[in-house]
Structure formats: C-alpha cells, structure tokens
Design an enzyme around this catalytic site. Structure first.
Site, PDB file in Angstrom:
ATOM      1  N   ASP A   8       0.785  -1.247   0.000  1.00  0.00           N
ATOM      2  CA  ASP A   8       0.000   0.000   0.000  1.00  0.00           C
ATOM      3  C   ASP A   8       0.816   1.296   0.000  1.00  0.00           C
ATOM      4  O   ASP A   8       0.507   2.219   0.763  1.00  0.00           O
ATOM      5  CB  ASP A   8      -0.963   0.015   1.201  1.00  0.00           C
ATOM      6  CG  ASP A   8      -1.994  -1.098   1.173  1.00  0.00           C
ATOM      7  OD1 ASP A   8      -1.934  -1.959   0.273  1.00  0.00           O
ATOM      8  OD2 ASP A   8      -2.870  -1.129   2.063  1.00  0.00           O
ATOM      9  N   LYS A 106      -6.975  -5.049  -2.964  1.00  0.00           N
ATOM     10  CA  LYS A 106      -7.738  -5.552  -1.821  1.00  0.00           C
ATOM     11  C   LYS A 106      -8.708  -4.479  -1.352  1.00  0.00           C
ATOM     12  O   LYS A 106      -8.534  -3.298  -1.677  1.00  0.00           O
ATOM     13  CB  LYS A 106      -6.786  -5.953  -0.684  1.00  0.00           C
ATOM     14  CG  LYS A 106      -5.924  -4.803  -0.185  1.00  0.00           C
ATOM     15  CD  LYS A 106      -4.854  -5.307   0.762  1.00  0.00           C
ATOM     16  CE  LYS A 106      -4.030  -4.185   1.346  1.00  0.00           C
ATOM     17  NZ  LYS A 106      -4.753  -3.212   2.155  1.00  0.00           N
ATOM     18  N   CYS A 151      -1.867  -2.760   7.671  1.00  0.00           N
ATOM     19  CA  CYS A 151      -1.774  -3.661   6.515  1.00  0.00           C
ATOM     20  C   CYS A 151      -0.444  -4.415   6.442  1.00  0.00           C
ATOM     21  O   CYS A 151      -0.421  -5.576   6.021  1.00  0.00           O
ATOM     22  CB  CYS A 151      -2.081  -2.887   5.236  1.00  0.00           C
ATOM     23  SG  CYS A 151      -3.813  -2.336   5.256  1.00  0.00           S
TER      24      CYS A 151
END
Ligand SMILES: [Zn+2]
Length: 196
Positions: A8, A106, A151
């Site tokens: 990310d 995701k 994450c």
C-alpha cells in the site's frame, strides 16, 4: 526463493493524503533500494468502492476512528481513502515500479475491510497473492510499506500462517500509531516472525 511484498505505498497514505501516515514518504527510498535484493517483487493496493463500509462517512452516527461491529468484525472507521481510480489510490510516483511484477488489489468488497494482502479480514476471499507466490516457488517473504500497524502487520501475520518464512523490514515501514505497532511487533515475533 525470496519475495519482497510492498504494501500500500499509495498517495492517500503519504503526508497530505486522506489517511496519512506520518513520515510515510520516508519509506520509499529504502523500498526502492531494497528491491534489487529480491528474486521477486510484488505489491498490494488498497482499492475501495466510494461507499466502502470501513469509511466513517457511511456511519454518520459514529465518529472517525471509532471501532464498530461490522458484520461480526471489529471495524475501525477511517476517512474515505484509496477510492478506486482516484489519484489517492495510485501507487506513489516516487516508488520505483520497474521490478514490481504483479499488484494485488484488496478492499474491493463494500461489506468487509481487507488489511492483509492475502485475504479480507474475515478470510472469506483470497486476493490471489498466495497462489502467485506459490506458483513462483517463493518460500520466504519480506514485508514493507504502509501502514506498519495495520496492513503490513496483517499481511505479515497471514504470511506466517501460510508457512512462509516471514520478516517485517523495520526501516521500510511506518506506523499510524507507533505504540500500537510496538504491541503488534511482539505478537509477530512471538508467532515466529523476524524483524529486519
Ligand atoms: Zn482501506
């Protein structure tokens, strides 16, 4: 075979972004340098519909960062972030993408969040990352990126569960809440994870 998983590194998680991680931009040069040390480099990308139920905007009766029950799972309410197709959802310009062979998205399902790059938070759906790593003969993964306490941590914990030798690269990650990350790092190490 060893793979680097870049989690990310998206504009919304950088300073000035919708869900900024303090000094998040400082991980990028470390990640760019690290990439050449790996046989395989992959990335994840948070990719939400506009009405994703992890967004505080969908729950006007609650405050941002409250934790609510969402379909049986504890859900922290985030500012709108990484909405599909927006500049905020794009991978950072300064991230070197030449060696990133695949990007796994995701958080596409409105009803459930997905902190891990492997599964949604209810482990109902896979992203395809595990199958991809397996097909490439990967046995060891090193996880970096943003944010360390969410994450990155959950991706690394799932990697352990999936029996990869797993490390979090401390110098190439930053947390939203550093205290929270300290606790989670302990959990990760107790479960057999390595900190590099
Ligand atoms: Zn998200």
């Amino acid at each position: 075979m060893k793979s680097l998983i870049i989690v990310d590194v998206q504009n919304d998680f950088l300073p000035g972004g919708a869900l900024e991680v303090s000094k998040g931009d400082e991980v990028i040069s470390a990640i760019n340098q690290l990439q050449r040390e790996y046989d395989l480099v992959v990335a994840t990308q948070d990719w939400h519909p506009n009405d994703h139920l992890s967004f505080g905007s969908q729950h006007p009766e609650h405050n941002l960062f409250d934790v609510i029950d969402l379909n049986g799972f504890a859900q922290k309410l985030w500012p709108n972030h990484c909405m599909q197709g927006t500049l905020g959802a794009a991978l950072a310009d300064t991230l070197d993408q030449h060696r990133i062979e695949a990007v796994f998205r995701k958080g596409l399902e409105k009803e459930i969040d997905s902190y891990s790059g492997f599964f949604d938070n209810g482990k109902r759906k896979v992203t395809g990352l595990h199958g991809y790593l397996q097909s490439r003969g990967v046995t060891e993964v090193h996880v970096c990126g943003l944010a360390a306490d969410f994450c990155v941590f959950f991706t690394a914990m799932d990697a352990l569960e999936l029996r990869y030798r797993t490390a979090i690269i401390s110098r190439a990650t930053k947390a939203i809440d550093r205290g929270e990350f300290m606790n989670k790092k302990e959990q990760f190490v107790q479960k057999g994870g390595m900190l590099l």
